[in-house]
Design a protein around this motif. Structure first.
Motif, PDB file in Angstrom:
ATOM      1  N   LEU A 194       0.819  -1.208   0.000  1.00 20.94           N
ATOM      2  CA  LEU A 194       0.000   0.000   0.000  1.00 20.94           C
ATOM      3  C   LEU A 194       0.859   1.268   0.000  1.00 20.94           C
ATOM      4  O   LEU A 194       0.457   2.295  -0.562  1.00 20.94           O
ATOM      5  CB  LEU A 194      -0.931   0.003   1.220  1.00 20.94           C
ATOM      6  CG  LEU A 194      -1.995  -1.105   1.264  1.00 20.94           C
ATOM      7  CD1 LEU A 194      -2.839  -0.965   2.527  1.00 20.94           C
ATOM      8  CD2 LEU A 194      -2.880  -1.074   0.025  1.00 20.94           C
TER       9      LEU A 194
ATOM     10  N   GLU B 181      -2.382   4.873  -7.167  1.00 24.95           N
ATOM     11  CA  GLU B 181      -3.831   5.040  -7.125  1.00 24.95           C
ATOM     12  C   GLU B 181      -4.218   6.073  -8.178  1.00 24.95           C
ATOM     13  O   GLU B 181      -3.897   7.259  -8.056  1.00 24.95           O
ATOM     14  CB  GLU B 181      -4.274   5.494  -5.734  1.00 24.95           C
ATOM     15  CG  GLU B 181      -5.771   5.565  -5.553  1.00 24.95           C
ATOM     16  CD  GLU B 181      -6.408   4.194  -5.353  1.00 24.95           C
ATOM     17  OE1 GLU B 181      -7.640   4.093  -5.447  1.00 24.95           O
ATOM     18  OE2 GLU B 181      -5.652   3.229  -5.112  1.00 24.95           O
ATOM     19  N   ARG B 182      -4.883   5.616  -9.244  1.00 25.02           N
ATOM     20  CA  ARG B 182      -5.305   6.503 -10.321  1.00 25.02           C
ATOM     21  C   ARG B 182      -6.819   6.599 -10.306  1.00 25.02           C
ATOM     22  O   ARG B 182      -7.512   5.661 -10.662  1.00 25.02           O
ATOM     23  CB  ARG B 182      -4.831   5.967 -11.673  1.00 25.02           C
ATOM     24  CG  ARG B 182      -3.341   6.050 -11.893  1.00 25.02           C
ATOM     25  CD  ARG B 182      -2.848   7.497 -11.986  1.00 25.02           C
ATOM     26  NE  ARG B 182      -3.528   8.218 -13.049  1.00 25.02           N
ATOM     27  CZ  ARG B 182      -3.125   8.225 -14.318  1.00 25.02           C
ATOM     28  NH1 ARG B 182      -2.048   7.547 -14.684  1.00 25.02           N
ATOM     29  NH2 ARG B 182      -3.769   8.912 -15.229  1.00 25.02           N
ATOM     30  N   LEU B 183      -7.347   7.744  -9.864  1.00 24.23           N
ATOM     31  CA  LEU B 183      -8.785   7.922  -9.791  1.00 24.23           C
ATOM     32  C   LEU B 183      -9.382   8.000 -11.187  1.00 24.23           C
ATOM     33  O   LEU B 183      -8.836   8.654 -12.078  1.00 24.23           O
ATOM     34  CB  LEU B 183      -9.124   9.188  -9.007  1.00 24.23           C
ATOM     35  CG  LEU B 183      -8.727   9.188  -7.519  1.00 24.23           C
ATOM     36  CD1 LEU B 183      -9.097  10.506  -6.872  1.00 24.23           C
ATOM     37  CD2 LEU B 183      -9.402   8.040  -6.784  1.00 24.23           C
TER      38      LEU B 183
ATOM     39  N   GLN C 215     -10.606   1.159  -2.352  1.00 24.08           N
ATOM     40  CA  GLN C 215      -9.649   1.785  -3.250  1.00 24.08           C
ATOM     41  C   GLN C 215      -9.068   0.763  -4.225  1.00 24.08           C
ATOM     42  O   GLN C 215      -9.079  -0.442  -3.985  1.00 24.08           O
ATOM     43  CB  GLN C 215      -8.523   2.439  -2.450  1.00 24.08           C
ATOM     44  CG  GLN C 215      -8.999   3.592  -1.571  1.00 24.08           C
ATOM     45  CD  GLN C 215      -7.868   4.215  -0.779  1.00 24.08           C
ATOM     46  OE1 GLN C 215      -7.232   3.569   0.040  1.00 24.08           O
ATOM     47  NE2 GLN C 215      -7.613   5.486  -1.041  1.00 24.08           N
ATOM     48  N   GLN C 216      -8.530   1.280  -5.329  1.00 21.91           N
ATOM     49  CA  GLN C 216      -7.979   0.410  -6.360  1.00 21.91           C
ATOM     50  C   GLN C 216      -6.819  -0.426  -5.832  1.00 21.91           C
ATOM     51  O   GLN C 216      -6.693  -1.613  -6.156  1.00 21.91           O
ATOM     52  CB  GLN C 216      -7.514   1.249  -7.552  1.00 21.91           C
ATOM     53  CG  GLN C 216      -8.631   1.974  -8.266  1.00 21.91           C
ATOM     54  CD  GLN C 216      -8.123   2.973  -9.277  1.00 21.91           C
ATOM     55  OE1 GLN C 216      -6.939   3.334  -9.266  1.00 21.91           O
ATOM     56  NE2 GLN C 216      -9.005   3.439 -10.154  1.00 21.91           N
ATOM     57  N   LYS C 217      -5.979   0.161  -5.011  1.00 22.74           N
ATOM     58  CA  LYS C 217      -4.799  -0.561  -4.537  1.00 22.74           C
ATOM     59  C   LYS C 217      -5.167  -1.739  -3.643  1.00 22.74           C
ATOM     60  O   LYS C 217      -4.436  -2.739  -3.598  1.00 22.74           O
ATOM     61  CB  LYS C 217      -3.851   0.383  -3.807  1.00 22.74           C
ATOM     62  CG  LYS C 217      -4.478   1.163  -2.661  1.00 22.74           C
ATOM     63  CD  LYS C 217      -3.506   2.210  -2.139  1.00 22.74           C
ATOM     64  CE  LYS C 217      -4.117   3.063  -1.042  1.00 22.74           C
ATOM     65  NZ  LYS C 217      -3.171   4.109  -0.576  1.00 22.74           N
ATOM     66  N   ASN C 218      -6.289  -1.649  -2.931  1.00 18.04           N
ATOM     67  CA  ASN C 218      -6.737  -2.792  -2.131  1.00 18.04           C
ATOM     68  C   ASN C 218      -7.120  -3.966  -3.020  1.00 18.04           C
ATOM     69  O   ASN C 218      -6.746  -5.117  -2.763  1.00 18.04           O
ATOM     70  CB  ASN C 218      -7.926  -2.398  -1.258  1.00 18.04           C
ATOM     71  CG  ASN C 218      -7.648  -1.206  -0.362  1.00 18.04           C
ATOM     72  OD1 ASN C 218      -8.340  -0.200  -0.429  1.00 18.04           O
ATOM     73  ND2 ASN C 218      -6.629  -1.306   0.474  1.00 18.04           N
TER      74      ASN C 218
ATOM     75  N   ASP D 258      -6.117  -4.355  -6.122  1.00 15.30           N
ATOM     76  CA  ASP D 258      -4.902  -4.775  -6.833  1.00 15.30           C
ATOM     77  C   ASP D 258      -4.144  -5.827  -6.036  1.00 15.30           C
ATOM     78  O   ASP D 258      -3.718  -6.863  -6.575  1.00 15.30           O
ATOM     79  CB  ASP D 258      -3.990  -3.574  -7.088  1.00 15.30           C
ATOM     80  CG  ASP D 258      -4.552  -2.623  -8.137  1.00 15.30           C
ATOM     81  OD1 ASP D 258      -5.466  -3.047  -8.873  1.00 15.30           O
ATOM     82  OD2 ASP D 258      -4.087  -1.472  -8.215  1.00 15.30           O
TER      83      ASP D 258
ATOM     84  N   TYR E 150     -12.129   0.313 -13.095  1.00 15.35           N
ATOM     85  CA  TYR E 150     -10.966  -0.305 -12.452  1.00 15.35           C
ATOM     86  C   TYR E 150      -9.880  -0.677 -13.465  1.00 15.35           C
ATOM     87  O   TYR E 150      -8.685  -0.554 -13.179  1.00 15.35           O
ATOM     88  CB  TYR E 150     -11.417  -1.542 -11.686  1.00 15.35           C
ATOM     89  CG  TYR E 150     -10.292  -2.362 -11.109  1.00 15.35           C
ATOM     90  CD1 TYR E 150      -9.565  -1.911 -10.003  1.00 15.35           C
ATOM     91  CD2 TYR E 150      -9.940  -3.592 -11.670  1.00 15.35           C
ATOM     92  CE1 TYR E 150      -8.536  -2.662  -9.475  1.00 15.35           C
ATOM     93  CE2 TYR E 150      -8.912  -4.349 -11.148  1.00 15.35           C
ATOM     94  CZ  TYR E 150      -8.207  -3.880 -10.055  1.00 15.35           C
ATOM     95  OH  TYR E 150      -7.183  -4.623  -9.539  1.00 15.35           O
TER      96      TYR E 150
ATOM     97  N   ARG F 240      -0.775   0.420 -13.068  1.00 16.15           N
ATOM     98  CA  ARG F 240      -0.658   0.235 -11.629  1.00 16.15           C
ATOM     99  C   ARG F 240       0.130  -1.031 -11.275  1.00 16.15           C
ATOM    100  O   ARG F 240       1.057  -0.991 -10.452  1.00 16.15           O
ATOM    101  CB  ARG F 240      -2.053   0.165 -10.987  1.00 16.15           C
ATOM    102  CG  ARG F 240      -2.866   1.437 -11.107  1.00 16.15           C
ATOM    103  CD  ARG F 240      -4.059   1.428 -10.157  1.00 16.15           C
ATOM    104  NE  ARG F 240      -4.853   0.216 -10.263  1.00 16.15           N
ATOM    105  CZ  ARG F 240      -5.882   0.048 -11.077  1.00 16.15           C
ATOM    106  NH1 ARG F 240      -6.253   1.040 -11.877  1.00 16.15           N
ATOM    107  NH2 ARG F 240      -6.560  -1.089 -11.112  1.00 16.15           N
TER     108      ARG F 240
END
Length: 552
Positions: free
Chosen positions: A299, A304-306, A360-363, A365, A393, A400
């Motif tokens: 993390l 993180e790309r919104l 969130q995207q990283k979670n 991922d 996503y 990412r």
């Protein structure tokens, strides 16, 4: 004959001596004594029953009273009433054997414990475990928990969603129905022993103790179970599966492709502790949850790309997107993200991760990367991810985590058939599983019923320690996979019969539709569809040919 047992089948009244002798191997039964007007609650220590702790290797234990004189060994078996002091539990018997508390399925018992010290006092805990009695301490043992009680609580936790507090209150009522508050409070000890029992059961099922591995150094996902039906190289596929001539069926659907579904759960949150205690983690990373160190390290460096209302082709306001921007000050964990196989609904090991600031995207991922790793996905298989907001996503997925994905892995994407209708109309044709050949007949919402089961148990650990919370949720997820393994053969056989019965009807319907449309239209549609399916991963708009074309 004034004594009777409540737990023996077809029990008859007995004298004191018969009650003691018949219950030497059943010291946790509940008994009663006739007072002349009614039966009162009694305990087996009143008739002289004790716990005989034998050596774990089965060698005969010498009688604890062998050195006593004949007069000292004589036991008066005359039935007598102890007056008003029958509830006064002694601390030792006539031979100085200490009384212990035994927590069993039918209540809490007090019995004298007779053990042999010929091999030293340190051997006693091992002997007790061999007798299926777990001591709450290693020295000055005063409390024991029976394996039956701990097993029974685990099943109550899994099936009835009962917490440790609720189960222990049940034991107190079973012990003294008219005065449960007077029963000794062993809740903290019971909660600790239930954690140890759950941990030992998982180690046992994973082969520890026989495979020579260190139980304190468990590998990622080694204590978890996974889907027996999904194609996994090295597990249920032959070594030459890549040479299979039927690797692709007649419509070029990848037979060995893996299909996963991802989703967030905002019910499984955790309340921030005012005074965090020192947590003890048992086999961290060995089940459905990853190690904290690996997760937090990812993390910290994750990208993180919104895409909400900025870059995504879909500008829906689905709840999962809004929750991704929310955080609760009362909770240090706001929910979970999980990955499961889309066809059979089995959780992927190490892919059940915590959320801290929404979804969130990283979670997702990290959960995806761990699912690919622990379920042994081969790059030649290809993988499809079904996710509620796949249209957003996957926009920057390669940017990412592209460097972390297995080399050569083809990643497809889709949206479940329930959530896709909350998106723009274009998303239906571009991402619905109905229009993706490799998805076959998959709804893609299998995590929703899994969450409904988990949501019944996660509130019981909202205020528990973080380690205890992970263990309970992990056990529930593993048990879900276990129950699927038990019945998956019958379910798949039934589904195969249903598919075979429907195949003829569908083929007839398709033939009639093709004849009605005419050969030229069918050939044109076939060409357009094959072209769109070949371009859809790079140009999702190609799938818009399925939309109704209304002439002005």
């Amino acid at each position: 004959a004034v004594w009777r047992c409540q737990d023996c089948s077809l029990a008859s009244p007995m004298c004191r001596k018969c009650m003691r002798h018949t219950h030497q191997d059943s010291p946790m039964h509940k008994i009663q004594r006739w007072t002349g007007t009614h039966f009162r609650s009694a305990e087996l220590w009143e008739v002289g029953t004790y716990i005989l702790v034998r050596h774990y290797d089965g060698e005969p234990l010498r009688s604890a009273t062998a050195s006593q004189s004949a007069d000292a060994r004589q036991d008066p078996d005359i039935d007598f009433e102890m007056g008003s002091n029958y509830s006064q539990i002694p601390t030792a018997d006539a031979f100085n054997n200490s009384y212990v508390r035994v927590v069993h399925t039918n209540g809490i018992h007090h019995l004298a414990m007779v053990s042999c010290r010929c091999r030293g006092p340190d051997q006693l805990p091992v002997d007790l475990v061999a007798c299926r009695l777990l001591p709450a301490s290693f020295h000055r043992i005063r409390t024991l928990f029976s394996a039956q009680a701990l097993d029974y609580f685990r099943l109550c936790n899994l099936e009835l969603k009962a917490s440790a507090y609720q189960f222990y209150q049940l034991l107190r009522r079973l012990t003294m129905p008219m005065a449960p508050a007077d029963v000794v409070d062993l809740y903290n000890e019971f909660r600790r022993m239930s954690r140890l029992w759950r941990w030992m059961k998982k180690l046992k099922w994973a082969g520890y103790g026989h495979n020579g591995k260190d139980p304190m150094n468990v590998g990622p996902g080694e204590l978890a179970n996974y889907c027996p039906a999904c194609p996994q190289p090295g597990i249920n596929l032959p070594d030459n599966w890549k040479d299979d001539l039927n690797r692709y069926d007649i419509v070029k659907i990848a037979v060995y492709q893996r299909v996963f579904v991802a989703d967030g759960n905002f019910k499984a949150d955790h309340v921030r502790q005012a005074k965090p205690s020192k947590d003890v983690w048992l086999s961290e990373g060995g089940g459905m949850a990853p190690t904290r160190e690996e997760y937090f390290a990812f993390l910290k460096i994750a990208i993180e790309r919104l895409t909400v209302r900025l870059f995504a082709p879909c500008e829906n306001t689905f709840r999962a997107i809004m929750n991704a921007l929310l955080a609760s000050s009362a909770c240090d964990i706001t929910g979970l993200v999980g990955i499961a196989c889309a066809r059979h609904g089995c959780y992927a090991p190490n892919a059940l991760v915590d959320l801290f600031k929404g979804e969130q995207q990283k979670n997702v991922d990290f959960a995806l990367l761990k699912a690919l790793e622990t379920t042994r996905v081969d790059p030649d298989q290809g993988v499809m991810i079904i996710y509620d907001i796949a249209c957003q996503y996957f926009v920057h997925l390669q940017e990412r985590i592209g460097n972390r994905l297995p080399t050569g892995l083809k990643v497809d994407r889709a949206i479940g058939l329930f959530h896709v209708h909350a998106h723009k109309d274009e998303c239906f044709f571009r991402y619905a599983t109905s229009f993706i050949p490799d998805a076959a007949v998959t709804i893609g919402e299998i995590l929703e019923p899994l969450w409904s089961e988990l949501n019944a148990i996660s509130p019981t650990v909202r205020t528990a320690t973080l380690a205890h919370r992970v263990e309970v949720i992990d056990d529930s997820a593993c048990d879900s996979n276990h129950k699927k393994m038990l019945r998956i053969t019958k379910v798949l056989c039934r589904r195969h019969i249903e598919a075979s019965e429907n195949l003829a009807n569908l083929q007839q319907y398709f033939t009639e539709l093709s004849e009605a449309a005419g050969p030229q239209a069918v050939e044109r549609w076939k060409t357009d569809i094959e072209d769109a399916e070949a371009r859809r991963l790079t140009d999702p708009k190609a799938m818009d040919i399925y939309a109704a074309q209304v002439a002005d």
